[in-house]
Design a protein around this motif. Structure first.
Motif, PDB file in Angstrom:
ATOM      1  N   LYS A  90       0.817  -1.210   0.000  1.00 57.78           N
ATOM      2  CA  LYS A  90       0.000   0.000   0.000  1.00 57.78           C
ATOM      3  C   LYS A  90       0.849   1.259   0.000  1.00 57.78           C
ATOM      4  N   ASP A  91       2.025   1.187   0.634  1.00 56.37           N
ATOM      5  CA  ASP A  91       2.888   2.363   0.765  1.00 56.37           C
ATOM      6  C   ASP A  91       3.973   2.427  -0.296  1.00 56.37           C
ATOM      7  N   ALA A  92       3.975   1.490  -1.230  1.00 60.50           N
ATOM      8  CA  ALA A  92       5.017   1.467  -2.251  1.00 60.50           C
ATOM      9  C   ALA A  92       4.900   2.673  -3.180  1.00 60.50           C
ATOM     10  N   ASN A  93       6.036   3.254  -3.549  1.00 57.97           N
ATOM     11  CA  ASN A  93       6.047   4.367  -4.504  1.00 57.97           C
ATOM     12  C   ASN A  93       5.973   3.875  -5.940  1.00 57.97           C
ATOM     13  N   ASP A  94       6.540   2.704  -6.184  1.00 57.90           N
ATOM     14  CA  ASP A  94       6.524   2.165  -7.541  1.00 57.90           C
ATOM     15  C   ASP A  94       5.098   1.756  -7.926  1.00 57.90           C
ATOM     16  N   PRO A  95       4.572   2.245  -9.046  1.00 56.79           N
ATOM     17  CA  PRO A  95       3.188   1.928  -9.434  1.00 56.79           C
ATOM     18  C   PRO A  95       2.931   0.436  -9.578  1.00 56.79           C
ATOM     19  N   ARG A  96       3.929  -0.307 -10.043  1.00 61.10           N
ATOM     20  CA  ARG A  96       3.697  -1.738 -10.234  1.00 61.10           C
ATOM     21  C   ARG A  96       3.510  -2.450  -8.895  1.00 61.10           C
ATOM     22  N   LEU A  97       4.366  -2.135  -7.929  1.00 61.92           N
ATOM     23  CA  LEU A  97       4.223  -2.756  -6.614  1.00 61.92           C
ATOM     24  C   LEU A  97       2.933  -2.307  -5.938  1.00 61.92           C
ATOM     25  N   GLN A  98       2.601  -1.050  -6.085  1.00 68.53           N
ATOM     26  CA  GLN A  98       1.369  -0.537  -5.491  1.00 68.53           C
ATOM     27  C   GLN A  98       0.150  -1.246  -6.078  1.00 68.53           C
ATOM     28  N   ALA A  99       0.218  -1.546  -7.368  1.00 66.54           N
ATOM     29  CA  ALA A  99      -0.907  -2.220  -8.034  1.00 66.54           C
ATOM     30  C   ALA A  99      -1.114  -3.634  -7.505  1.00 66.54           C
ATOM     31  N   LEU A 100      -0.055  -4.241  -6.956  1.00 64.91           N
ATOM     32  CA  LEU A 100      -0.190  -5.592  -6.417  1.00 64.91           C
ATOM     33  C   LEU A 100      -1.098  -5.628  -5.191  1.00 64.91           C
ATOM     34  N   ASN A 101      -1.385  -4.457  -4.636  1.00 65.89           N
ATOM     35  CA  ASN A 101      -2.250  -4.381  -3.455  1.00 65.89           C
ATOM     36  C   ASN A 101      -3.738  -4.319  -3.813  1.00 65.89           C
ATOM     37  N   GLU A 102      -4.063  -4.209  -5.098  1.00 69.02           N
ATOM     38  CA  GLU A 102      -5.463  -4.084  -5.507  1.00 69.02           C
ATOM     39  C   GLU A 102      -6.294  -5.282  -5.039  1.00 69.02           C
ATOM     40  N   ASP A 103      -7.552  -5.005  -4.742  1.00 70.29           N
ATOM     41  CA  ASP A 103      -8.475  -6.060  -4.314  1.00 70.29           C
ATOM     42  C   ASP A 103      -8.946  -6.832  -5.553  1.00 70.29           C
ATOM     43  N   PRO A 104      -8.545  -8.107  -5.706  1.00 70.02           N
ATOM     44  CA  PRO A 104      -8.971  -8.868  -6.885  1.00 70.02           C
ATOM     45  C   PRO A 104     -10.348  -9.501  -6.729  1.00 70.02           C
ATOM     46  N   TRP A 105     -10.948  -9.401  -5.551  1.00 62.70           N
ATOM     47  CA  TRP A 105     -12.166 -10.160  -5.268  1.00 62.70           C
ATOM     48  C   TRP A 105     -13.421  -9.303  -5.230  1.00 62.70           C
ATOM     49  N   ALA A 106     -13.278  -7.987  -5.080  1.00 62.78           N
ATOM     50  CA  ALA A 106     -14.452  -7.127  -4.895  1.00 62.78           C
ATOM     51  C   ALA A 106     -15.311  -7.090  -6.157  1.00 62.78           C
ATOM     52  N   ASN A 107     -16.618  -7.253  -5.967  1.00 64.67           N
ATOM     53  CA  ASN A 107     -17.580  -7.110  -7.052  1.00 64.67           C
ATOM     54  C   ASN A 107     -18.060  -5.665  -7.026  1.00 64.67           C
ATOM     55  N   HIS A 108     -17.349  -4.804  -7.729  1.00 63.09           N
ATOM     56  CA  HIS A 108     -17.614  -3.371  -7.635  1.00 63.09           C
ATOM     57  C   HIS A 108     -18.995  -3.004  -8.161  1.00 63.09           C
ATOM     58  N   VAL A 109     -19.429  -3.672  -9.209  1.00 64.72           N
ATOM     59  CA  VAL A 109     -20.748  -3.348  -9.773  1.00 64.72           C
ATOM     60  C   VAL A 109     -21.837  -3.631  -8.746  1.00 64.72           C
ATOM     61  N   ALA A 110     -21.775  -4.815  -8.130  1.00 64.16           N
ATOM     62  CA  ALA A 110     -22.794  -5.173  -7.139  1.00 64.16           C
ATOM     63  C   ALA A 110     -22.719  -4.278  -5.911  1.00 64.16           C
ATOM     64  N   LEU A 111     -21.507  -3.969  -5.463  1.00 62.51           N
ATOM     65  CA  LEU A 111     -21.373  -3.129  -4.273  1.00 62.51           C
ATOM     66  C   LEU A 111     -21.834  -1.705  -4.543  1.00 62.51           C
ATOM     67  N   ASN A 112     -21.559  -1.196  -5.741  1.00 63.93           N
ATOM     68  CA  ASN A 112     -21.994   0.167  -6.074  1.00 63.93           C
ATOM     69  C   ASN A 112     -23.511   0.275  -6.196  1.00 63.93           C
ATOM     70  N   ALA A 113     -24.158  -0.845  -6.500  1.00 61.22           N
ATOM     71  CA  ALA A 113     -25.618  -0.830  -6.655  1.00 61.22           C
ATOM     72  C   ALA A 113     -26.354  -0.912  -5.316  1.00 61.22           C
ATOM     73  N   ARG A 114     -25.614  -1.256  -4.244  1.00 60.83           N
ATOM     74  CA  ARG A 114     -26.255  -1.384  -2.925  1.00 60.83           C
ATOM     75  C   ARG A 114     -26.564  -0.019  -2.326  1.00 60.83           C
ATOM     76  N   PRO A 115     -27.666   0.103  -1.591  1.00 62.08           N
ATOM     77  CA  PRO A 115     -27.870   1.317  -0.797  1.00 62.08           C
ATOM     78  C   PRO A 115     -26.762   1.422   0.247  1.00 62.08           C
ATOM     79  N   SER A 116     -26.244   2.612   0.446  1.00 65.23           N
ATOM     80  CA  SER A 116     -25.154   2.771   1.406  1.00 65.23           C
ATOM     81  C   SER A 116     -25.662   2.577   2.825  1.00 65.23           C
ATOM     82  N   PRO A 117     -24.942   1.786   3.634  1.00 65.63           N
ATOM     83  CA  PRO A 117     -25.340   1.636   5.035  1.00 65.63           C
ATOM     84  C   PRO A 117     -24.966   2.841   5.893  1.00 65.63           C
ATOM     85  N   ILE A 118     -24.166   3.735   5.322  1.00 65.31           N
ATOM     86  CA  ILE A 118     -23.689   4.911   6.057  1.00 65.31           C
ATOM     87  C   ILE A 118     -24.416   6.160   5.559  1.00 65.31           C
ATOM     88  N   GLN A 119     -25.016   6.886   6.465  1.00 69.49           N
ATOM     89  CA  GLN A 119     -25.602   8.184   6.155  1.00 69.49           C
ATOM     90  C   GLN A 119     -24.719   9.255   6.775  1.00 69.49           C
TER      91      GLN A 119
END
Length: 664
Positions: A45-74
């Protein structure tokens, strides 16, 4: 009390052999000592190199489904309970808050950086992943959910699904905000509420983010520590031209297969390098070895590998011999823990009978009520204690090293795979397939003599002057854990926490060291609670610990709320006198852990950091765990609850907040 006492020069003990082994341990540890200690690693997460930083990306999140959910936080709303982390720690706190009557599901909001429940079991989905603790003990709330694990050691996907099961049973799914980082938690002296600042990510890196600000009455810091992957600072690592990923972000697009279908067909014509040989690698390497054209295993420190002895669960046998009565899971956990803390009673049955329960010297790290009187002012007394642990440990570690010879045909390879350190220096690993793999002609052990790879190139990895060309690099290099014992609860999870008068929790720890009541709350930070082992206990079974922490904290809250009544809200704060009294109990027991200081570098001892000046040593002692073991600690806090006085807590009553309509 104990089955194996600590007695110097016990009958049959070869003290010359003990000293010879200790000398070998010290030599091997010295090879691995580095002046940069934990700083030798870089979090992705703290890497300056873009390639190493990219290795921290979440490969499992279903962004479409999560974005379609009503937010639990107001935004601007005030919540009764705010939980940082939606792994088992956060889930167990929420469940116990509900079961105790302190909260309803609607009162609770959880926030997690991941895209789903499970904590480390969300992130880690590498092939070969299983729990190293028996699943009947590890998966929490089995009695309450009615679930029966499929195997003695549950695979990772099953553990993650159990986290989802808990969230659904207690209606926490729509109360949880995922893909979000809590930036700060700040006490507002005027409203006497916590203000939380967080950032929600709406997709992969580069996607829009949303800032949220909410308030809460009670905050629980439950984010786990096995969630921030790190890599060693290998020169040129980012220059490698082929695919590269961390085991905590396994890339099945590269390897083929999935977590449930581990047919790694993408590796069939590939030369694969694995850096690291700790617990994760012990699980993943045999699966990689089934498919890779060539497998290069870069080892700095050998693991100590014990048999797994996996078994399928037979339902009738499970009912007859495991789930025999109400409370069976806790009884089983305590039975198992008593073997780890060298505190079994005469004739006590070993219910689990695994590789954890035959190493009584592991109590050097776990603590034990079986302690000889220790004169902390006497170096001779400390040395006698450490020697006794080595006497107790030698049969176990000799058997571990002998097992390498039994499974690995080449004597030179076998010698390099032998762990030369005591059992308490590393978490044990378990596998029936790891050691035999080194008999395969396509598997190559690259032992780095304690140093790790020298550098990386576009083509592969270099050790000394020799380059090893590979097609894929798998980084099995662990997680940021350098502040596991010394860091504040805020630093351990990467959140800025400020209490009364803006005082920083990190600064408090940096100034005086740890200061808590029972390990779970600290003066100057009212209505803030946290989990951890510092000034508390370590169990070997993390969900067991998380469960009783949640029970203890929710007892404090529910009892304070009961005293407040329906028209008041309770502000809970430990007094300075009470936290210093508890700290003194921890400190006077801390010398028991002296054997850890001589360990080969690892996260148990801060990668070999040894405090030199008295002030630093004193702060380190304040951060120790309860040295008399888990059962002693549970009695200690249980007796406190039995008193029913909330001794050491100040309960201030204030007008109740109408949470449904409350706004900033």
């Amino acid at each position: 009390m104990a089955t194996a006492s600590l007695q110097t020069a016990a009958p049959g003990v070869d003290l010359e052999k003990i000293e010879s082994v200790r000398k070998k341990y010290a030599e091997e540890a010295q090879k691995r000592l580095r002046p940069d200690a934990g700083a030798q690693f870089l979090t992705l997460k703290d890497a300056n190199d873009p390639r190493l930083q990219a290795l921290n990306e979440d490969p499992w999140a279903n962004h479409v489904a999560l974005n379609a959910r009503p937010s639990p936080i107001q935004d601007s709303k005030v919540y009764p309970f705010f939980v940082v982390g939606a792994g088992f720690g956060g889930l167990l706190f929420a469940v116990h808050a509900i079961r105790s009557g302190a909260a309803t599901a609607e009162d609770i909001r959880l926030v997690d950086a991941a895209g789903g429940f499970g904590g480390t079991w969300y992130w880690n989905r590498y092939p070969g992943l299983h729990c190293d603790v028996e699943s009947y003990m590890y998966l929490p709330l089995l009695e309450e959910t009615g679930y029966v694990p499929t195997k003695k050691y549950a695979p990772g996907w099953e553990i993650r699904e159990h986290a989802e099961r808990i969230a659904d049973k207690w209606q926490l799914r729509d109360k949880t905000l995922f893909r979000s980082d809590v930036d700060s938690v700040t006490w507002d002296d005027s409203s006497e509420l916590w203000t939380i600042s967080l950032t929600e990510r709406r997709g992969p890196r580069g996607s829009p983010v949303i800032s949220h600000y909410v308030r809460a009455q009670y905050v629980y810091l439950a984010a786990g520590i096995l969630t921030r992957p790190q890599v060693p600072r290998i020169p040129g690592l980012a220059s490698f031209a082929g695919p590269m990923f961390h085991t905590a972000r396994w890339d099945y697009d590269i390897t083929g297969g999935s977590q449930k279908d581990q047919l790694l067909s993408g590796l069939r014509d590939k030369r694969v390098a694995v850096i690291g040989t700790a617990a994760t690698a012990i699980g993943a390497i045999p699966e990689i070895g089934k498919y890779a054209k060539e497998l290069f295993i870069f080892q700095r420190t050998p693991a100590y590998v014990k048999p797994r002895n996996q078994e399928d669960t037979k339902l009738e046998e499970f009912k007859a011999s495991v789930a025999t009565k109400p409370g069976w899971q806790f009884d089983r956990q305590i039975n198992w823990n008593s073997f780890l803390t060298n505190s079994t009673s005469p004739g006590q049955p070993n219910l689990v009978r695994d590789g954890w329960t035959d190493q009584p010297a592991y109590s050097a790290m776990m603590g034990s009520p079986n302690q000889a009187e220790l004169d902390t002012s006497s170096p001779e007394s400390i040395e006698r204690l450490v020697t006794n642990f080595h006497i107790l440990d030698l049969p176990n570690m000799e058997a571990v090293r002998s097992r390498v010879d039994q499974h690995v045909k080449d004597p030179k390879t076998a010698e390099k795979l032998k762990p030369w350190y005591p059992s308490w220096c590393k978490r044990p690993t378990f596998s029936d397939t790891y050691l035999p793999l080194f008999n395969e002609p396509h598997v190559h052990l690259i032992d780095t003599d304690g140093k790790g790879p020298s550098r990386a190139t576009e083509r592969g990895l270099v050790v000394g002057d020799q380059e090893y060309p590979v097609d894929i690099i798998v980084l099995s290099t662990g997680f940021q854990l350098a502040n596991l014992r010394a860091g504040s609860p805020a630093s351990r999870i990467g959140v800025k926490v400020h209490g009364r008068n803006g005082y920083s929790l990190d600064k408090k720890w940096d100034t005086i060291g740890a200061a808590t009541l029972h390990g779970y709350l600290t003066n100057g930070f009212p209505n803030l609670f946290f989990s951890g082992t510092s000034q508390a206990t370590i169990t070997g079974n993390n969900t067991m610990m998380l469960n009783f922490v949640a029970q203890h904290v929710t007892y404090m809250i529910s009892e304070a709320k009961r005293r407040a009544g329906s028209n008041k809200r309770a502000i809970i704060e430990v007094t300075r006198e009470a936290e210093e009294a508890h700290t003194a109990e921890v400190v006077k027991r801390a010398p028991y852990f002296s054997a850890i200081a001589g360990c080969t570098p690892g996260y148990f001892n801060g990668y070999g950091v040894v405090a030199a000046d008295p002030a630093t040593k004193q702060k380190a002692a304040r951060g120790a765990t309860w040295s008399e073991g888990t059962r002693s600690f549970l009695k200690y806090i249980g007796d406190w609850r039995e008193e029913g006085e909330l001794r050491g807590l100040e309960i201030t009553l204030r007008p109740a907040v109408e949470f449904d309509r409350a706004r900033l």
